[in-house]
Design a protein around this motif. Structure first.
Motif, PDB file in Angstrom:
ATOM      1  N   LEU A 191       0.858  -1.195  -0.147  1.00 36.69           N
ATOM      2  CA  LEU A 191       0.031  -0.081   0.000  1.00 36.69           C
ATOM      3  C   LEU A 191       0.925   1.399  -0.123  1.00 36.69           C
ATOM      4  N   LEU A 192       2.012   1.153   0.577  1.00 38.48           N
ATOM      5  CA  LEU A 192       2.593   2.510   0.395  1.00 38.48           C
ATOM      6  C   LEU A 192       3.437   2.495  -0.649  1.00 38.48           C
ATOM      7  N   ALA A 193       3.863   1.541  -1.562  1.00 37.91           N
ATOM      8  CA  ALA A 193       4.377   1.655  -2.788  1.00 37.91           C
ATOM      9  C   ALA A 193       3.108   2.125  -3.799  1.00 37.91           C
ATOM     10  N   ALA A 194       2.047   1.787  -3.461  1.00 35.04           N
ATOM     11  CA  ALA A 194       0.914   2.338  -4.370  1.00 35.04           C
ATOM     12  C   ALA A 194       0.568   3.831  -4.128  1.00 35.04           C
ATOM     13  N   TRP A 195       0.866   4.055  -2.727  1.00 33.50           N
ATOM     14  CA  TRP A 195       0.620   5.467  -2.550  1.00 33.50           C
ATOM     15  C   TRP A 195       1.530   6.218  -3.156  1.00 33.50           C
ATOM     16  N   VAL A 196       2.985   5.869  -3.141  1.00 34.95           N
ATOM     17  CA  VAL A 196       3.853   6.645  -3.864  1.00 34.95           C
ATOM     18  C   VAL A 196       3.739   6.635  -5.237  1.00 34.95           C
ATOM     19  N   LEU A 197       3.443   5.569  -6.053  1.00 30.90           N
ATOM     20  CA  LEU A 197       3.404   5.642  -7.282  1.00 30.90           C
ATOM     21  C   LEU A 197       2.309   6.317  -7.639  1.00 30.90           C
ATOM     22  N   SER A 198       0.832   6.169  -7.104  1.00 32.80           N
ATOM     23  CA  SER A 198      -0.157   6.939  -7.429  1.00 32.80           C
ATOM     24  C   SER A 198      -0.005   8.448  -7.222  1.00 32.80           C
ATOM     25  N   SER A 199       0.639   8.993  -6.216  1.00 33.65           N
ATOM     26  CA  SER A 199       0.977  10.396  -6.145  1.00 33.65           C
ATOM     27  C   SER A 199       1.793  10.813  -7.283  1.00 33.65           C
ATOM     28  N   LEU A 200       2.956   9.856  -7.416  1.00 37.58           N
ATOM     29  CA  LEU A 200       3.989  10.624  -8.526  1.00 37.58           C
ATOM     30  C   LEU A 200       3.298  10.590  -9.717  1.00 37.58           C
ATOM     31  N   PHE A 201       2.186   9.816 -10.048  1.00 34.37           N
ATOM     32  CA  PHE A 201       1.694   9.676 -11.393  1.00 34.37           C
ATOM     33  C   PHE A 201       0.667  11.031 -11.406  1.00 34.37           C
ATOM     34  N   ALA A 202       0.063  11.228 -10.386  1.00 35.07           N
ATOM     35  CA  ALA A 202      -0.987  12.519 -10.475  1.00 35.07           C
ATOM     36  C   ALA A 202      -0.162  13.752 -10.627  1.00 35.07           C
ATOM     37  N   VAL A 203       0.713  13.813  -9.557  1.00 33.38           N
ATOM     38  CA  VAL A 203       1.719  15.064  -9.692  1.00 33.38           C
ATOM     39  C   VAL A 203       2.275  15.272 -11.074  1.00 33.38           C
ATOM     40  N   LYS A 204       2.875  14.138 -11.600  1.00 34.90           N
ATOM     41  CA  LYS A 204       3.514  14.354 -12.854  1.00 34.90           C
ATOM     42  C   LYS A 204       2.580  14.535 -13.941  1.00 34.90           C
ATOM     43  N   SER A 205       1.582  14.256 -13.944  1.00 36.99           N
ATOM     44  CA  SER A 205       0.302  14.609 -14.823  1.00 36.99           C
ATOM     45  C   SER A 205      -0.035  16.117 -14.917  1.00 36.99           C
ATOM     46  N   ILE A 206      -0.011  16.642 -13.639  1.00 32.15           N
ATOM     47  CA  ILE A 206      -0.850  17.796 -13.730  1.00 32.15           C
ATOM     48  C   ILE A 206       0.468  18.988 -13.609  1.00 32.15           C
ATOM     49  N   LEU A 207       1.494  18.463 -13.172  1.00 31.81           N
ATOM     50  CA  LEU A 207       2.805  19.420 -13.114  1.00 31.81           C
ATOM     51  C   LEU A 207       3.154  20.401 -14.368  1.00 31.81           C
ATOM     52  N   PRO A 208       3.140  19.978 -15.661  1.00 31.48           N
ATOM     53  CA  PRO A 208       3.086  20.854 -16.728  1.00 31.48           C
ATOM     54  C   PRO A 208       2.274  21.846 -16.898  1.00 31.48           C
ATOM     55  N   VAL A 209       1.060  21.860 -16.271  1.00 25.63           N
ATOM     56  CA  VAL A 209       0.263  22.859 -16.417  1.00 25.63           C
ATOM     57  C   VAL A 209       0.183  23.818 -15.173  1.00 25.63           C
ATOM     58  N   ILE A 210       0.886  23.525 -14.108  1.00 23.46           N
ATOM     59  CA  ILE A 210       0.949  24.553 -13.030  1.00 23.46           C
ATOM     60  C   ILE A 210       2.456  24.860 -12.712  1.00 23.46           C
ATOM     61  N   GLU A 211       3.323  24.324 -13.399  1.00 23.05           N
ATOM     62  CA  GLU A 211       4.865  24.693 -13.026  1.00 23.05           C
ATOM     63  C   GLU A 211       5.051  26.277 -13.041  1.00 23.05           C
ATOM     64  N   GLN A 212       4.380  26.975 -13.895  1.00 19.84           N
ATOM     65  CA  GLN A 212       4.589  28.325 -14.180  1.00 19.84           C
ATOM     66  C   GLN A 212       4.153  29.149 -13.094  1.00 19.84           C
ATOM     67  N   HIS A 213       3.509  28.744 -12.298  1.00 21.30           N
ATOM     68  CA  HIS A 213       3.089  29.422 -11.228  1.00 21.30           C
ATOM     69  C   HIS A 213       4.249  29.535 -10.005  1.00 21.30           C
ATOM     70  N   GLU A 214       3.696  30.347  -8.833  1.00 19.90           N
ATOM     71  CA  GLU A 214       4.639  30.737  -8.021  1.00 19.90           C
ATOM     72  C   GLU A 214       4.960  29.174  -7.169  1.00 19.90           C
ATOM     73  N   LYS A 215       6.349  29.221  -6.808  1.00 18.80           N
ATOM     74  CA  LYS A 215       6.553  27.840  -5.968  1.00 18.80           C
ATOM     75  C   LYS A 215       5.678  27.520  -4.866  1.00 18.80           C
ATOM     76  N   GLN A 216       5.200  28.553  -3.985  1.00 17.20           N
ATOM     77  CA  GLN A 216       4.591  28.166  -2.956  1.00 17.20           C
ATOM     78  C   GLN A 216       3.169  27.561  -3.243  1.00 17.20           C
ATOM     79  N   GLN A 217       2.629  28.041  -4.349  1.00 16.07           N
ATOM     80  CA  GLN A 217       1.224  27.590  -4.832  1.00 16.07           C
ATOM     81  C   GLN A 217       1.453  26.211  -5.351  1.00 16.07           C
ATOM     82  N   VAL A 218       2.483  25.987  -5.985  1.00 12.27           N
ATOM     83  CA  VAL A 218       2.630  24.627  -6.621  1.00 12.27           C
ATOM     84  C   VAL A 218       2.999  23.687  -5.438  1.00 12.27           C
ATOM     85  N   VAL A 219       3.763  24.071  -4.195  1.00 13.17           N
ATOM     86  CA  VAL A 219       4.267  22.904  -3.323  1.00 13.17           C
ATOM     87  C   VAL A 219       2.692  22.699  -2.469  1.00 13.17           C
ATOM     88  N   ALA A 220       1.701  23.742  -2.436  1.00 13.67           N
ATOM     89  CA  ALA A 220       0.742  23.658  -1.678  1.00 13.67           C
ATOM     90  C   ALA A 220      -0.337  22.919  -2.514  1.00 13.67           C
TER      91      ALA A 220
END
Length: 241
Positions: A191-220
């Protein structure tokens, strides 16, 4: 009507009549499409009660669904971002089947684990209800939360179906983890491995459209997404395994 005399003695139709015929032909071609679209064009209230309204959401084949599932497991690949794959053709078929399969496997393996560990008899159908409520609520709530955050906070236009695609396909790794969870000694690592892989997939999918925003917003945003996913993992572990 009067017709002008042609050079070869043939009667030529007047230009106005040609225009009339062309207009009637155009109306004949466009009439049915307008009529068929009129009912759906009355607004979303009427459109959502028609089968045609939902057909585009399931307009995918098996190869396309399998290719999208592979993205959830290949989080370290260098291919096209997942959002680019589903941007023009998001679907609800894959997320729905993945969620339903996860509910089924979690219910079966959870009961099987109880039988093997305690020697109990019978099948606890409450687990099915709880698993369905947990998984479907997670997909719906998380997709809605992502859509609201992107469109109204980060001002990044994304449809609710695209968000549901990201959330739904991210559960693919949990399907594999649920099978391994039948063995008590491997449930936590799986389950820990599933959580890590699932989170990485979701973040990697959305990151290209939010990476131009401020760092604090992206981190939040990323922190909130990972935290919600962690909550799902803990509920599955604590309540079902």
């Amino acid at each position: 009507r009067r017709y002008p005399q042609g050079k070869a003695g043939e009667m030529m139709p007047h230009q106005d009549e040609e225009d009339d015929v062309g207009l009637l032909a155009e109306e004949g071609r466009s009439g049915p499409s307008r009529a068929s679209g009129g009912f759906l064009g009355l607004g979303s209230v009427c459109a959502c009660f028609s089968i045609e309204y939902y057909q585009p959401f399931f307009d995918v084949n098996t190869d396309e669904v399998l290719a999208r599932i592979k993205y959830a497991f290949m989080v370290c690949g260098n291919g096209s971002p997942f959002l680019e794959v589903v941007r023009e053709k998001p679907d609800a078929y894959g997320p729905w089947w993945i969620s339903t399969t996860l509910i089924f496997l979690v219910s079966v393996t959870s009961n099987l684990k109880t039988l093997l560990r305690a020697g109990a008899e019978g099948y606890d159908f409450k687990i099915v209800t709880f698993a369905a409520m947990t998984v479907y609520t997670y997909v719906g709530f998380t997709a809605l939360a992502i859509w609201v955050a992107l469109n109204y906070w980060l001002k990044t236009p994304l449809t609710i179906l695209q968000c549901a695609c990201i959330v739904g396909y991210s559960l693919s790794v949990y399907v594999l983890a649920s099978v391994l969870c039948v063995f008590p000694f491997i449930s936590w690592p799986a389950l820990l491995a599933a959580w890590v892989l699932s989170s990485l997939f979701a973040v990697k999918s959305i990151l290209p459209v939010i990476e131009q925003h401020e760092k604090q917003q992206v981190v939040a945003f990323v922190g909130g997404l990972v935290a919600i996913n962690c909550g799902l993992m803990l509920i599955i572990k604590m309540e079902l395994y």
